[in-house]
Design an enzyme around this catalytic site. Sequence first.
Site, PDB file in Angstrom:
ATOM      1  N   ARG A  44       0.855  -1.202   0.000  1.00  0.00           N
ATOM      2  CA  ARG A  44       0.000   0.000   0.000  1.00  0.00           C
ATOM      3  C   ARG A  44       0.887   1.248   0.000  1.00  0.00           C
ATOM      4  NH1 ARG A  44      -3.233  -3.452   3.395  1.00  0.00           N
ATOM      5  NH2 ARG A  44      -2.527  -2.569   5.368  1.00  0.00           N
ATOM      6  N   LYS A 134     -10.787  15.623   5.959  1.00  0.00           N
ATOM      7  CA  LYS A 134     -11.987  15.254   5.189  1.00  0.00           C
ATOM      8  C   LYS A 134     -12.946  14.417   6.033  1.00  0.00           C
ATOM      9  CE  LYS A 134     -13.028  11.649   2.295  1.00  0.00           C
ATOM     10  NZ  LYS A 134     -12.828  10.696   1.190  1.00  0.00           N
ATOM     11  N   LYS A 217     -17.007  19.296  -1.106  1.00  0.00           N
ATOM     12  CA  LYS A 217     -16.682  18.184  -2.023  1.00  0.00           C
ATOM     13  C   LYS A 217     -17.961  17.420  -2.361  1.00  0.00           C
ATOM     14  CE  LYS A 217     -13.858  14.004  -2.387  1.00  0.00           C
ATOM     15  NZ  LYS A 217     -12.547  13.426  -2.176  1.00  0.00           N
TER      16      LYS A 217
HETATM   17  P1  13P Z   1     -13.729   8.951  -5.790  1.00  0.00           P
HETATM   18  O1  13P Z   1     -13.199  10.087  -6.598  1.00  0.00           O
HETATM   19  O2  13P Z   1     -13.122   7.611  -6.182  1.00  0.00           O
HETATM   20  O3  13P Z   1     -15.217   8.936  -5.684  1.00  0.00           O
HETATM   21  O4  13P Z   1     -13.178   9.165  -4.321  1.00  0.00           O
HETATM   22  C1  13P Z   1     -13.234  10.411  -3.761  1.00  0.00           C
HETATM   23  C2  13P Z   1     -13.392  10.290  -2.305  1.00  0.00           C
HETATM   24  O5  13P Z   1     -12.611  10.825  -1.563  1.00  0.00           O
HETATM   25  C3  13P Z   1     -14.544   9.560  -1.769  1.00  0.00           C
HETATM   26  O6  13P Z   1     -14.673   9.810  -0.408  1.00  0.00           O
END
Ligand code: 13P
Length: 335
Positions: A44, A134, A217
């Site tokens: 990873r 986030k 987001k």
């Molecule tokens: P994706 O762009 O693969 O949807 O992932 C973004 C993300 O951070 C989801 O929480």
Amino acid sequence: MSELNNIALKIIENGKGILAADESTSTMTKRLDSVNVPSTPENRLIFRETLFTSSSMTDCIGGVILYDETIKQISSKKKKITELISEMGSLPGIKVDTGAKVLAGSKDEKITEGLDGLRERLKEYYKIGVKFTKWRGVYLISKDYPSKLSINSNAHALARYSALVQECNMVPIVEPEVLMDGEHSAEDCYKKTSKVIERCFEELILHKVDLKGIILKPNMILPGNKSKNKISNDEVARLTLKCLKNCVPSEVPGIAFLSGGQSEIEATENLNLINKHNDTNFIMSYSYGRALQQSALKFWSKDIKNIEGTQKIFNHRAKMNTLAAQGKWSKDFEI
Ligand code: 13P
């Protein structure tokens, strides 16, 4: 300009976007299983370090969202991951929610957890150089969903999270993701995403979150992945802009979309059209996971020592999305 607003702009200004490399160990295991690479902590790290040392980290990637496992790992050059990212010219961020769990009171929906002890965890992350965080709330679409319960409880959690993060001098990325799964139309997605985002901002304001110091987001407005009613990319851009224009307060500096299961090219093309038609003051950028990593992961899995080849593919995707974040992308640039 406030310090938080400065950080938010640094992450997404001038076409820069976010690399979402914060897959939990179980999600990353699924991704690695799909390309037949054993999901060990070492593997990873090798893949992620390959991305984090790519040249596009300097020109295109304004921030990287990490997972707790990665932030505690030491790079092959004996550096802390946060230092590695900062030295490349990008900002380190961290996912701080602990995942979406079954929502009591709803049969199928989820509530994102992780508020207990969050203030203490945030202080630790701040000390090691983290600049932003986030938290992702997830919402289903069906005739009855998202329920009022799911909309209210996730908005509340996102707002409490954001207030704590700003108290700790970091920028919260607020991610209410209305999932693409289902047969619903783009119009349904538009209506339900609008409700979700409006409710999130009511709670953010109630919790006294400084809207100039966040990044939203969201999902783009798309028909469900099993819908028979497909729409054009221009229509995706039009509906997405209409939704955000109506629901997002003007103080918010920028929006960084998730890719949510779109193909790499689709995610780039839609972002490009959103920017071509952007009649708002919001910066419209990307915070992609799969749409930035898919091809690179596939290539890397064939020879995990081929760092340069993997970086070339990742750099191309990052460059394409950075062009799209300025409305300057064209299909002709794809190889
Ligand atoms: P994706 O762009 O693969 O949807 O992932 C973004 C993300 O951070 C989801 O929480």
